[in-house]
Scaffold this motif. Structure first.
Motif, PDB file in Angstrom:
ATOM      1  N   GLU A 235       0.828  -1.202   0.000  1.00  0.00           N
ATOM      2  CA  GLU A 235       0.000   0.000   0.000  1.00  0.00           C
ATOM      3  C   GLU A 235       0.866   1.257   0.000  1.00  0.00           C
ATOM      4  OE1 GLU A 235      -3.679   2.031   2.497  1.00  0.00           O
ATOM      5  OE2 GLU A 235      -2.710   0.220   3.252  1.00  0.00           O
ATOM      6  N   VAL A 236       1.911   1.250   0.808  1.00  0.00           N
ATOM      7  CA  VAL A 236       2.795   2.415   0.881  1.00  0.00           C
ATOM      8  C   VAL A 236       3.596   2.576  -0.409  1.00  0.00           C
ATOM      9  CG1 VAL A 236       4.721   3.462   2.129  1.00  0.00           C
ATOM     10  CG2 VAL A 236       2.938   2.246   3.386  1.00  0.00           C
ATOM     11  N   VAL A 237       4.159   1.483  -0.892  1.00  0.00           N
ATOM     12  CA  VAL A 237       4.951   1.531  -2.118  1.00  0.00           C
ATOM     13  C   VAL A 237       4.101   2.016  -3.296  1.00  0.00           C
ATOM     14  CG1 VAL A 237       6.198   0.117  -3.800  1.00  0.00           C
ATOM     15  CG2 VAL A 237       6.579  -0.220  -1.349  1.00  0.00           C
ATOM     16  N   ASN A 238       2.889   1.466  -3.415  1.00  0.00           N
ATOM     17  CA  ASN A 238       2.009   1.909  -4.497  1.00  0.00           C
ATOM     18  C   ASN A 238       1.647   3.380  -4.371  1.00  0.00           C
ATOM     19  OD1 ASN A 238       1.921  -0.492  -5.838  1.00  0.00           O
ATOM     20  ND2 ASN A 238      -0.024  -1.172  -4.987  1.00  0.00           N
ATOM     21  N   ALA A 239       1.412   3.826  -3.141  1.00  0.00           N
ATOM     22  CA  ALA A 239       1.059   5.234  -2.937  1.00  0.00           C
ATOM     23  C   ALA A 239       2.146   6.143  -3.490  1.00  0.00           C
ATOM     24  CB  ALA A 239       0.834   5.506  -1.452  1.00  0.00           C
ATOM     25  N   ALA A 264       8.351  11.478   1.043  1.00  0.00           N
ATOM     26  CA  ALA A 264       7.786  10.170   1.381  1.00  0.00           C
ATOM     27  C   ALA A 264       8.850   9.088   1.320  1.00  0.00           C
ATOM     28  CB  ALA A 264       6.630   9.838   0.431  1.00  0.00           C
ATOM     29  N   ALA A 265       9.714   9.152   0.293  1.00  0.00           N
ATOM     30  CA  ALA A 265      10.782   8.164   0.157  1.00  0.00           C
ATOM     31  C   ALA A 265      11.761   8.248   1.319  1.00  0.00           C
ATOM     32  CB  ALA A 265      11.508   8.359  -1.171  1.00  0.00           C
ATOM     33  N   ALA A 266      12.017   9.468   1.801  1.00  0.00           N
ATOM     34  CA  ALA A 266      12.940   9.635   2.928  1.00  0.00           C
ATOM     35  C   ALA A 266      12.408   8.932   4.175  1.00  0.00           C
ATOM     36  CB  ALA A 266      13.159  11.117   3.199  1.00  0.00           C
ATOM     37  N   ILE A 267      11.106   9.052   4.413  1.00  0.00           N
ATOM     38  CA  ILE A 267      10.506   8.374   5.569  1.00  0.00           C
ATOM     39  C   ILE A 267      10.568   6.866   5.376  1.00  0.00           C
ATOM     40  CG2 ILE A 267       8.368   8.017   6.869  1.00  0.00           C
ATOM     41  CD1 ILE A 267       7.557  10.871   6.096  1.00  0.00           C
ATOM     42  N   THR A 282       1.462   8.200   7.720  1.00  0.00           N
ATOM     43  CA  THR A 282       1.960   9.521   7.338  1.00  0.00           C
ATOM     44  C   THR A 282       2.202   9.600   5.842  1.00  0.00           C
ATOM     45  OG1 THR A 282       2.995   9.852   9.496  1.00  0.00           O
ATOM     46  CG2 THR A 282       3.825  11.183   7.668  1.00  0.00           C
ATOM     47  N   ILE A 283       2.829   8.559   5.292  1.00  0.00           N
ATOM     48  CA  ILE A 283       3.132   8.557   3.856  1.00  0.00           C
ATOM     49  C   ILE A 283       1.853   8.524   3.021  1.00  0.00           C
ATOM     50  CG2 ILE A 283       4.150   7.183   1.998  1.00  0.00           C
ATOM     51  CD1 ILE A 283       6.300   6.307   4.000  1.00  0.00           C
ATOM     52  N   THR A 284       0.940   7.593   3.337  1.00  0.00           N
ATOM     53  CA  THR A 284      -0.289   7.490   2.539  1.00  0.00           C
ATOM     54  C   THR A 284      -1.127   8.760   2.655  1.00  0.00           C
ATOM     55  OG1 THR A 284      -1.353   6.295   4.367  1.00  0.00           O
ATOM     56  CG2 THR A 284      -0.378   4.981   2.609  1.00  0.00           C
ATOM     57  N   SER A 285      -1.106   9.404   3.839  1.00  0.00           N
ATOM     58  CA  SER A 285      -1.840  10.670   3.999  1.00  0.00           C
ATOM     59  C   SER A 285      -1.195  11.780   3.185  1.00  0.00           C
ATOM     60  CB  SER A 285      -1.897  11.064   5.476  1.00  0.00           C
ATOM     61  OG  SER A 285      -2.648  10.145   6.221  1.00  0.00           O
TER      62      SER A 285
END
Length: 880
Positions: A235-239, A264-267, A282-285
């Protein structure tokens, strides 16, 4: 892939100092696993979304993808078997019921099914009992291409005149849902995710093809226990990666996309990622709020047709935030600020669409961010009512009888369509249905509501019934006036016709407009429909079902201002209803009729010449009186119907000794009806209960003779009384049938909500059963499932709990009684449905099937009956 939108406001877009970098997204932290011989794995695809989990159809074993809860992915894990030639086989162990050819008895045996591409199919299935081999071609990131090997559909792969020159590999279909293998001229060719390119090979005369997007050819294997972590990571990678791929080249937005991807990549790439579980959220938001802001910017650009300076400034500010911020809070604030600017602009032009919520169904929050081809709950901002009862969740929608499609997806078209999505409903038999929302605190006056509506025919003909757009009291039906039987239309609405033609389509929406007068600051609008074909002047149902289905989109509201004709028409509707009740002396409480007469005398001279305030006062007053009058009328109709039914039953028991008391009870109820002093439904229900008790006393008033038929002692024995489910058949879950008690897992239930709470969300109700075609031994053709009257009761659920439907008869003399009933236990495409279905009377139990069928499956009451029989083995009458 979505269409690129470009930033245009008539102003120069300022470029910021942020250097544009090229990001390649992120690589997943949780990857598919290396296959180990004998281990079980869930099949995953590189291009699938995090909301898709591997499932398997019950009827043909085809692999496809669903949401986590619906998929039961753990039950369909594939065992990996490494063959000596370095190929692999993938299997599922199951049990099946077979008939022993020697004894003709059924028995259960273990069976192993192999992953295969069957003859004549594009769907990869797990349903072969013969060994099938697959060749694994390793790809990056732990993925493989799966190439058809020995035991697969060799005939189809060599169909003349085409001989494949390349390996046939597994992939996702075009809808990104089914596991397929596409080959030239094969079934549904070219049903391939991303599409294919065909090339004529002049040298060989063959047609070659290649996939435009080979991502979905990459398959991985994840053990069941690791699937939650894999999907959460996906889910995160796709986002991140899909956001960069889809939005990264949009003119004027490159900086904002690059910034969010970088942050997002840094997180995600940090060493301590997800030590705090909020990192993924946090990333998906960050990504979802940036996409929401992008969409809102484009909404504002499309709205600002006259280059309003204030709205232009708000758009510029929103773009600056898009390109300079990546945190969800700043992006949400910018989105809300822009929505406020759009709202203020629209209100200034009389367009109040912005006051509604999710008017074009682009907000998929209620569907977990995904479109659906299954059943979802109410869309964000909207209310759903099925047969008059509000439903919210997907389970409640299913319990109301909608088991096919209900929700938002992109399968719609037409000039009236707005955005990517539309909302719709398809079910074989459409119930009384409404989707609506309400806007309050409006200025009184006329408003025009427009929307897109699809009413589509198919090869079997029309599916038009009562599909209409409504707003307050007014409604507009989809078709042409002459196409409807107005005696069948809802006379509680002031209706008109859109004069659209029903075309053979499943997608194309056409415009429908309705004028509504707002008199109390409130506007309720939406769509209504049902399955009443007679209302559409039709005499036969569509052969494939779906009468009354629809798709809808793009609700817009324009404020017109005060219109005396619209105001008077609204008043006149309420006043005419009152006038008819008064003129016909319609039966209601005497006190209520007095109020109706007063209202008639007070408002009979109202006309369009009255002021707006006077007309609104008259509307509110007559509407209030009408509502109270109709409630009173409904009470008296219910009582009158009960009295009529008992009058009929009285004639059946003319020779009973208790007939006199029963007749007295009916006379007393009739006197109460005529006096008109009854004010509440509770009083009506009490009178009806007294009549029911008097009937039972009459039935049981005489000594029972041997051989007498006592069926009349049973209340509602053939389920012809549907009063507990609003006098309507149901394909969903309804209240316990009149006269019966129901227990689920030992808990007594009575309402549909009670039954739902016990996990029954499929079907548990009275209806006519299914249409059948069965020839009896005497040659008679039976076309209905019910065997007495026109209705039956039944239950269907994915999992059947311990359920009892029963009633008690008292006052019987000691003796032997015989109970009979008709029961259906099906053996169908899903397999053998026999478990412990039985009827019982006190300690006596009759199981549905033969003794051999219950060797290890007797329920407790049957075991007790068997134990009693064992004490007296030679008894003529058996308890079991």
């Amino acid at each position: 892939m979505m269409t690129k939108l470009y930033f245009r406001t008539g102003l120069t877009c300022t470029c910021f100092g942020l250097a544009l970098a090229s990001f390649a997204g992120v690589d997943p932290k949780v990857k598919p696993e290396t296959l180990v011989d004998g281990n079980k794995y869930v099949l995953v695809n590189k291009s699938q979304s995090s909301t898709q989990y591997m499932s398997r159809t019950d009827w043909d074993g085809a692999l496809y993808f669903l949401g986590e809860k619906e998929s039961n992915y753990a039950n369909y894990a594939l065992k990996a078997i490494k063959n000596k030639d370095n190929t692999w086989s993938f299997t599922i162990d199951a049990q099946e019921t077979v008939t022993d050819p020697e004894t003709n008895e059924e028995k259960t045996q273990d069976v192993t099914y192999y992953l295969i591409l069957p003859q004549g199919s594009a769907n990869v299935n797990v349903n072969s009992t013969d060994q099938v081999k697959w060749i694994l071609d390793p790809k990056e990131g732990g993925f493989y291409n799966l190439i058809l090997g020995e035991g697969n559909n060799s005939d189809a792969l060599g169909q003349a005149p085409y001989t494949p020159t390349k390996d046939i590999r597994m992939h996702l279909n075009a809808g990104n849902q089914y596991v397929c293998a596409t080959y030239y001229n094969g079934p549904w060719f070219p049903d391939c995710y991303g599409g294919i390119t065909q090339v004529d090979d002049e040298m060989t005369g063959n047609v070659l093809f290649s996939a435009n997007d080979s991502t979905s050819f990459n398959w991985g294997f994840v053990s069941v226990e690791n699937i939650p972590a894999y999907m959460a990571d996906l889910e995160v990678v796709n986002a991140i990666n899909k956001f960069e791929a889809e939005y990264g080249e949009y003119e004027g937005y490159e900086e904002g996309v690059a910034l969010s991807v970088k942050d997002a990549a840094a997180i995600y790439n940090a060493a301590n990622y997800n030590e705090n579980e909020e990192d993924a959220n946090t990333i998906t938001s960050m990504i979802s709020t940036k996409i929401a802001l992008y969409n809102e910017i484009n909404n504002a650009i499309a709205l600002n047709i006259d280059n309003d300076k204030t709205l232009e400034a708000a758009i510029i500010t929103a773009v600056k935030t898009f390109n300079s911020k990546s945190d969800a809070t700043s992006l949400e604030t910018a989105t809300n600020d822009l929505k406020t600017a759009e709202k203020n602009y629209s209100l200034g032009t009389g367009d109040i669409t912005a006051l509604g919520v999710n008017m074009s169904f682009e907000d998929l929050t209620a569907q977990n961010g995904s479109e659906t081809t299954g059943v979802a709950g109410a869309p964000t901002g909207w209310n759903i009512y099925i047969n008059g009862t509000q439903v919210t969740t997907a389970d409640e929608v299913k319990a109301a009888g909608i088991a096919n499609w209900h929700g938002v997806n992109a399968d719609c078209s037409g000039d009236i369509k707005d955005g990517n999505y539309g909302f719709g409903l398809w079910v074989s038999s459409v119930p009384n249905y409404e989707i609506s929302q309400t806007i309050k605190d409006l200025e009184n006056g006329t408003y025009i509501v427009t929307a897109g509506l699809m009413v589509g025919a198919n090869g079997n003909g029309s599916r038009r019934t009562t599909q209409r757009i409504f707003a307050n009291l007014s409604s507009t039906y989809f078709g042409v006036e002459g196409e409807y039987d107005e005696s069948q239309l809802d006379n509680s609405e002031v209706y008109g016709f859109a004069n659209n033609s029903e075309s053979t389509t499943d997608t194309e929406m056409q415009p429908v407009e309705v004028r509504a007068f707002v008199y109390d600051g409130t506007l309720t609008f939406g769509l209504r429909t049902d399955g009443n074909i007679a209302a559409a002047n039709r005499t036969s149902s569509n052969g494939s079902g779906g009468d009354g289905w629809f798709k809808t989109d793009n609700y817009r509201i324009q404020k017109v201002g005060y219109d005396a004709t619209d105001a008077y028409n609204t008043f006149n509707h309420y006043f005419n209803c009152i006038s008819n009740y008064y003129a016909d002396n319609t039966k209601m409480a005497e006190s209520m009729m007095a109020k109706v007469q007063d209202a008639y005398n007070k408002y009979e001279d109202v006309s369009e010449s009255n002021t707006q305030a006077e007309l609104i006062d008259a509307i509110l007053a007559t509407k209030s009186i009408l509502a109270s009058a109709e409630e009173s009328i409904s009470m008296y109709e219910k009582l009158n119907n009960a009295i009529t039914e008992h009058d009929i039953k009285l004639r059946l028991y003319i020779n009973k000794s208790g007939r006199g008391d029963y007749e007295d009870a009916i006379d007393e109820a009739s006197d109460q009806y005529e006096e008109g002093k009854i004010e509440t439904m509770e009083e009506v229900d009490a009178i009806i209960s007294k009549l029911d008790a008097a009937l039972q006393a009459c039935i049981q008033s005489d000594e029972i003779e041997e051989g007498a038929d006592l069926t009349e002692y049973i209340q509602n024995p053939s389920f012809e009384d549907l009063s507990n489910q609003n006098d309507a058949s149901s394909g969903g879950v309804a209240a316990t049938p009149k006269g019966w008690n129901m227990y689920i897992n030992g808990t007594q239930v009575s309402t549909a909500a009670d039954i739902n709470a016990q996990g029954v969300t499929g079907w548990c109700a009275i209806n006519e059963g299914d249409a059948i075609n069965v020839e009896l031994e005497d040659g008679t053709i039976v076309s209905n499932q019910y065997s007495e009257g026109t209705h039956l009761w039944g239950i269907w659920n994915a999992t059947i709990p311990e359920i009892e439907l029963s009633q008690e008869i008292s006052g019987l003399p000691a003796g032997l009684y015989t109970l009979t009933c008709d029961v259906l236990v099906q053996y169908n495409w899903a397999g053998n449905c026999l478990t412990t279905q039985r009827i019982f009377a006190n300690d006596y139990v009759a199981m549905y099937s033969t003794e051999d069928a219950y060797e290890n499956n007797l329920p407790d009451d049957a075991k007790i009956a068997a134990e009693i029989d064992a004490l007296v083995p030679d008894a003529e009458i058996k308890h079991l």
